[in-house]
Design an enzyme around this catalytic site. Structure first.
Site, PDB file in Angstrom:
ATOM      1  N   ASP A  78       0.857  -1.190   0.000  1.00 60.76           N
ATOM      2  CA  ASP A  78       0.000   0.000   0.000  1.00 60.76           C
ATOM      3  C   ASP A  78       0.900   1.250   0.000  1.00 60.76           C
ATOM      4  O   ASP A  78       1.716   1.418   0.916  1.00 60.76           O
ATOM      5  CB  ASP A  78      -0.874  -0.028   1.267  1.00 60.76           C
ATOM      6  CG  ASP A  78      -1.783   1.189   1.369  1.00 60.76           C
ATOM      7  OD1 ASP A  78      -1.692   2.093   0.514  1.00 60.76           O
ATOM      8  OD2 ASP A  78      -2.576   1.232   2.342  1.00 60.76           O
ATOM      9  N   GLU A  87      30.126   7.939   5.709  1.00 64.55           N
ATOM     10  CA  GLU A  87      30.266   6.525   6.071  1.00 64.55           C
ATOM     11  C   GLU A  87      30.249   5.678   4.806  1.00 64.55           C
ATOM     12  O   GLU A  87      30.184   4.457   4.875  1.00 64.55           O
ATOM     13  CB  GLU A  87      29.178   6.089   7.037  1.00 64.55           C
ATOM     14  CG  GLU A  87      27.765   6.286   6.545  1.00 64.55           C
ATOM     15  CD  GLU A  87      26.732   5.744   7.505  1.00 64.55           C
ATOM     16  OE1 GLU A  87      26.746   4.538   7.753  1.00 64.55           O
ATOM     17  OE2 GLU A  87      25.916   6.542   8.015  1.00 64.55           O
ATOM     18  N   CYS A 100      25.933   7.823  10.866  1.00 64.55           N
ATOM     19  CA  CYS A 100      25.336   9.088  10.431  1.00 64.55           C
ATOM     20  C   CYS A 100      25.784  10.281  11.271  1.00 64.55           C
ATOM     21  O   CYS A 100      25.426  11.421  10.976  1.00 64.55           O
ATOM     22  CB  CYS A 100      23.812   8.974  10.442  1.00 64.55           C
ATOM     23  SG  CYS A 100      23.226   7.622   9.414  1.00 64.55           S
ATOM     24  N   THR A 129      13.861   3.344   2.384  1.00 68.78           N
ATOM     25  CA  THR A 129      14.572   4.364   3.176  1.00 68.78           C
ATOM     26  C   THR A 129      16.005   4.572   2.669  1.00 68.78           C
ATOM     27  O   THR A 129      16.887   4.933   3.423  1.00 68.78           O
ATOM     28  CB  THR A 129      14.572   4.025   4.686  1.00 68.78           C
ATOM     29  OG1 THR A 129      15.348   2.834   4.909  1.00 68.78           O
ATOM     30  CG2 THR A 129      13.172   3.799   5.218  1.00 68.78           C
ATOM     31  N   SER A 149      16.772  -0.405  15.736  1.00 65.20           N
ATOM     32  CA  SER A 149      17.480   0.869  15.518  1.00 65.20           C
ATOM     33  C   SER A 149      16.591   2.058  15.904  1.00 65.20           C
ATOM     34  O   SER A 149      17.073   3.083  16.365  1.00 65.20           O
ATOM     35  CB  SER A 149      17.973   0.999  14.075  1.00 65.20           C
ATOM     36  OG  SER A 149      16.948   1.432  13.205  1.00 65.20           O
ATOM     37  N   HIS A 173      17.923  14.064  13.007  1.00 67.93           N
ATOM     38  CA  HIS A 173      18.439  13.131  12.005  1.00 67.93           C
ATOM     39  C   HIS A 173      17.257  12.324  11.473  1.00 67.93           C
ATOM     40  O   HIS A 173      16.462  11.803  12.264  1.00 67.93           O
ATOM     41  CB  HIS A 173      19.475  12.203  12.661  1.00 67.93           C
ATOM     42  CG  HIS A 173      19.831  11.023  11.820  1.00 67.93           C
ATOM     43  ND1 HIS A 173      20.333  11.162  10.541  1.00 67.93           N
ATOM     44  CD2 HIS A 173      19.750   9.680  12.041  1.00 67.93           C
ATOM     45  CE1 HIS A 173      20.549   9.952  10.031  1.00 67.93           C
ATOM     46  NE2 HIS A 173      20.196   9.045  10.929  1.00 67.93           N
ATOM     47  N   SER A 185      24.352   5.418  14.268  1.00 72.93           N
ATOM     48  CA  SER A 185      24.189   4.064  14.797  1.00 72.93           C
ATOM     49  C   SER A 185      25.507   3.528  15.324  1.00 72.93           C
ATOM     50  O   SER A 185      26.580   3.918  14.882  1.00 72.93           O
ATOM     51  CB  SER A 185      23.674   3.139  13.696  1.00 72.93           C
ATOM     52  OG  SER A 185      22.351   3.459  13.396  1.00 72.93           O
TER      53      SER A 185
HETATM   54  N1  COA Z   1      -0.861   3.054   5.773  1.00 74.69           N
HETATM   55  C1  COA Z   1      -0.259   3.909   6.658  1.00 74.69           C
HETATM   56  N2  COA Z   1       0.736   3.517   7.502  1.00 74.69           N
HETATM   57  C2  COA Z   1       1.162   2.244   7.432  1.00 74.69           C
HETATM   58  C3  COA Z   1       0.575   1.325   6.536  1.00 74.69           C
HETATM   59  C4  COA Z   1      -0.480   1.765   5.692  1.00 74.69           C
HETATM   60  N3  COA Z   1      -1.074   0.948   4.810  1.00 74.69           N
HETATM   61  N4  COA Z   1       1.205   0.120   6.700  1.00 74.69           N
HETATM   62  C5  COA Z   1       2.146   0.307   7.674  1.00 74.69           C
HETATM   63  N5  COA Z   1       2.107   1.581   8.108  1.00 74.69           N
HETATM   64  C6  COA Z   1       2.969   2.211   9.114  1.00 74.69           C
HETATM   65  C7  COA Z   1       3.250   1.326  10.317  1.00 74.69           C
HETATM   66  O1  COA Z   1       2.215   1.417  11.273  1.00 74.69           O
HETATM   67  C8  COA Z   1       4.566   1.930  10.802  1.00 74.69           C
HETATM   68  O2  COA Z   1       4.324   3.135  11.481  1.00 74.69           O
HETATM   69  P1  COA Z   1       4.661   3.222  13.085  1.00 74.69           P
HETATM   70  O3  COA Z   1       6.119   2.893  13.210  1.00 74.69           O
HETATM   71  O4  COA Z   1       4.349   4.626  13.432  1.00 74.69           O
HETATM   72  O5  COA Z   1       3.790   2.212  13.726  1.00 74.69           O
HETATM   73  C9  COA Z   1       5.260   2.312   9.499  1.00 74.69           C
HETATM   74  O6  COA Z   1       4.250   2.387   8.497  1.00 74.69           O
HETATM   75  C10 COA Z   1       6.321   1.316   9.045  1.00 74.69           C
HETATM   76  O7  COA Z   1       5.743   0.058   9.035  1.00 74.69           O
HETATM   77  P2  COA Z   1       6.568  -1.227   9.531  1.00 74.69           P
HETATM   78  O8  COA Z   1       5.696  -2.410   9.431  1.00 74.69           O
HETATM   79  O9  COA Z   1       7.206  -0.925  10.836  1.00 74.69           O
HETATM   80  O10 COA Z   1       7.679  -1.256   8.361  1.00 74.69           O
HETATM   81  P3  COA Z   1       8.854  -2.269   8.144  1.00 74.69           P
HETATM   82  O11 COA Z   1       8.897  -3.323   9.180  1.00 74.69           O
HETATM   83  O12 COA Z   1       8.717  -2.733   6.733  1.00 74.69           O
HETATM   84  O13 COA Z   1      10.198  -1.386   8.257  1.00 74.69           O
HETATM   85  C11 COA Z   1      11.756   0.282   8.929  1.00 74.69           C
HETATM   86  C12 COA Z   1      10.288  -0.021   8.568  1.00 74.69           C
HETATM   87  C13 COA Z   1      11.888   1.783   9.146  1.00 74.69           C
HETATM   88  C14 COA Z   1      12.130  -0.446  10.212  1.00 74.69           C
HETATM   89  C15 COA Z   1      12.676  -0.183   7.742  1.00 74.69           C
HETATM   90  O14 COA Z   1      12.333   0.529   6.585  1.00 74.69           O
HETATM   91  C16 COA Z   1      14.149   0.011   8.038  1.00 74.69           C
HETATM   92  O15 COA Z   1      14.780  -0.828   8.675  1.00 74.69           O
HETATM   93  N6  COA Z   1      14.745   1.137   7.559  1.00 74.69           N
HETATM   94  C17 COA Z   1      16.112   1.504   7.893  1.00 74.69           C
HETATM   95  C18 COA Z   1      16.107   2.287   9.212  1.00 74.69           C
HETATM   96  C19 COA Z   1      17.453   2.842   9.516  1.00 74.69           C
HETATM   97  O16 COA Z   1      18.103   3.347   8.630  1.00 74.69           O
HETATM   98  N7  COA Z   1      17.909   2.749  10.771  1.00 74.69           N
HETATM   99  C20 COA Z   1      19.251   3.124  11.111  1.00 74.69           C
HETATM  100  C21 COA Z   1      19.473   4.538  11.324  1.00 74.69           C
HETATM  101  S1  COA Z   1      18.592   5.277  12.625  1.00 74.69           S
END
Ligand code: COA
Length: 420
Positions: free
Chosen positions: A31, A83, A115, A158, A208, A249, A343
């Site tokens: 979605d 990095e 970062c 991301t 993270s 960040h 991180s």
């Molecule tokens: N409509 C609106 N929102 C939706 C949705 C929909 N149809 N489906 C999911 N969401 C929301 C979820 O509720 C969640 O929001 P919340 O965290 O406020 O609850 C968000 O979208 C992400 O969904 P999630 O299921 O947690 O996504 P994911 O497990 O696929 O992964 C990350 C998300 C961010 C963990 C992943 O992209 C990642 O690992 N990115 C890298 C992060 C990073 O760089 N970290 C290191 C530096 S800090």
């Protein structure tokens, strides 16, 4: 503390191509609202052949020098926070020094801690100037990175890439730093890392997020204590109300919303009439943080990051650029907060005062034009780029200003193609 030190000028550079997150979502049968609302992202920069951390850094640096009319002889230090460098030993800064024709009588080096590397560079430059060792000269600080997690991974939406160049000096037209009032928090964890020889980062994504939130709490508590002692914030009321805006960040934009709610929880800890612990205070503050303060204090800083994606070291400074681009007029003379997270982990909460003429100064960066000049690509083009071998050279594209042109005698070669 007495000498004014901070950011005099700022410019940005981004890869020439971007992918709309809605297109990526459809291709992954997700979605689109998950990426646009759930993660708060619109577009993701895609670095193509000929573009790397060096060319992005050099482009941002060249733009700064030309847009603000900076004489090269003013610069006595070049620090690149990154990095995703291109060599284990030779610094990105040394390539950039050569490409920009900077003076030989200067220090050049890279700084690394995920970062946080860009903030390490900014603080090194600010300390050098504040110590008096700069002798009136300025430092060029550049944060440059390309974020890759890989096709089909949870981190895929991301990704991103870009660079921010900042001139740090004793003429802080954009932001005068509150030197000596930082709050810091570090701990040894594995939330995100990239083993030697691998292009894609490893990330324990949900962990993270928790680590980042712990770091916000730790660094902000220390900043609060020091800022209160220094008289930067009132002894009564919420300290964050004394910060006109806060830039965080942003590995993805939703992270800033989570971080801001955490910060508001932390400052309720000690308030009379509120529960003592962060957890107990959570429900009280969630509503207030989200409704009353996020839109006004944080949202303007996310306009540019939501169109570029994660830029690792440059991410906080794209947020700052976004904030100044959107709001510099209203912010003249006002204090803002900044939170940097790397991180692994280390972090810093710091603050500064926006300059009276910051609005005119940031106009020179031409941020809108930089974003508008990019080319939108489709998912097939993005996947083709992602699966190219490392260091693929451009075939026919001779657009500049700088491009990686391959190896000669095992040495990386770059070419200047055109003026910025
Ligand atoms: N409509 C609106 N929102 C939706 C949705 C929909 N149809 N489906 C999911 N969401 C929301 C979820 O509720 C969640 O929001 P919340 O965290 O406020 O609850 C968000 O979208 C992400 O969904 P999630 O299921 O947690 O996504 P994911 O497990 O696929 O992964 C990350 C998300 C961010 C963990 C992943 O992209 C990642 O690992 N990115 C890298 C992060 C990073 O760089 N970290 C290191 C530096 S800090």
């Amino acid at each position: 503390m007495n000498q004014r030190v901070g950011i005099e000028a700022l410019s940005v550079a981004v890869p020439r191509r971007y992918l709309a997150l809605e297109d990526l979502a459809r291709a992954r049968t997700v979605d689109p609202a998950k990426f646009t609302v759930g993660l708060g992202l619109r577009e993701m920069a895609v670095a193509g052949p000929g573009e790397d951390t060096v060319t992005l850094a050099a482009t941002a640096g060249e733009r700064l020098l030309s847009a603000y009319g900076i004489e090269l002889s003013r610069i006595g230090m070049l620090v690149v926070g990154t990095e995703t460098g291109v060599d284990h030993s030779k610094a990105v800064a040394s390539y950039v020094q050569g490409l920009l024709g900077l003076p030989k009588s200067m220090r050049t080096f890279d700084t690394q801690h995920a970062c946080y590397g860009g903030t390490a560079a900014l603080m090194a430059a600010s300390d050098w100037i504040g110590s008096g060792h700069a002798d009136g000269r300025a430092a060029l600080v550049i944060c440059s990175d390309i974020a890759r997690y890989g096709i089909g991974t949870p981190g895929e939406p991301t990704q991103g890439g870009g660079a921010v160049a900042m001139l740090v000096s004793d003429r802080p037209e954009l932001l005068a730093l509150d030197r000596g009032v930082s709050g810091v928090y570090s701990t040894d964890i594995h939330d995100f890392w990239r083993p030697i020889g691998q292009r894609e980062a490893r990330v324990d994504g949900h962990y993270s997020i928790d680590c980042y939130l712990d770091a916000v709490a730790g660094a902000y508590r220390m900043w609060l204590e020091r800022a209160t002692r220094a008289g930067l914030v009132p002894a009564n009321g919420l300290a964050s109300d004394a910060l006109a805006r806060i830039a965080y960040h942003v590995p993805f934009c939703k992270m800033a919303r989570k971080a801001h709610a955490q910060l508001r929880r932390v400052e309720l800890e000690g308030q009379p009439g509120h529960p003592a612990s962060v957890d107990e205070a959570a429900s009280v503050v969630e509503e207030r943080a989200a409704a009353a303060s996020f839109e006004a204090q944080v949202a303007p800083s996310l306009l540019v990051p939501s169109r570029v994606g994660n830029t690792y070291t440059a991410s906080l400074y794209f947020a700052l650029a976004s904030l100044l681009h959107a709001d510099a007029n209203a912010l003249a003379g006002k204090r803002i907060g900044l939170f940097s997270y790397g991180s692994g982990c280390t972090s810093e909460f710091f603050s500064g005062v926006v300059g009276d003429h910051a609005s005119a100064a940031i106009e020179r960066a031409g941020i809108r034009d930089v974003l508008e000049q990019r080319q939108r690509i489709d998912v097939a083009q993005y996947e083709r780029i992602m699966t190219m071998p490392p260091d693929t050279q451009p075939m026919n594209e001779l657009r500049g200003p700088f491009a990686f042109r391959g190896f000669e005698d095992q040495r990386r070669r770059y070419r200047r193609l055109a003026a910025v």
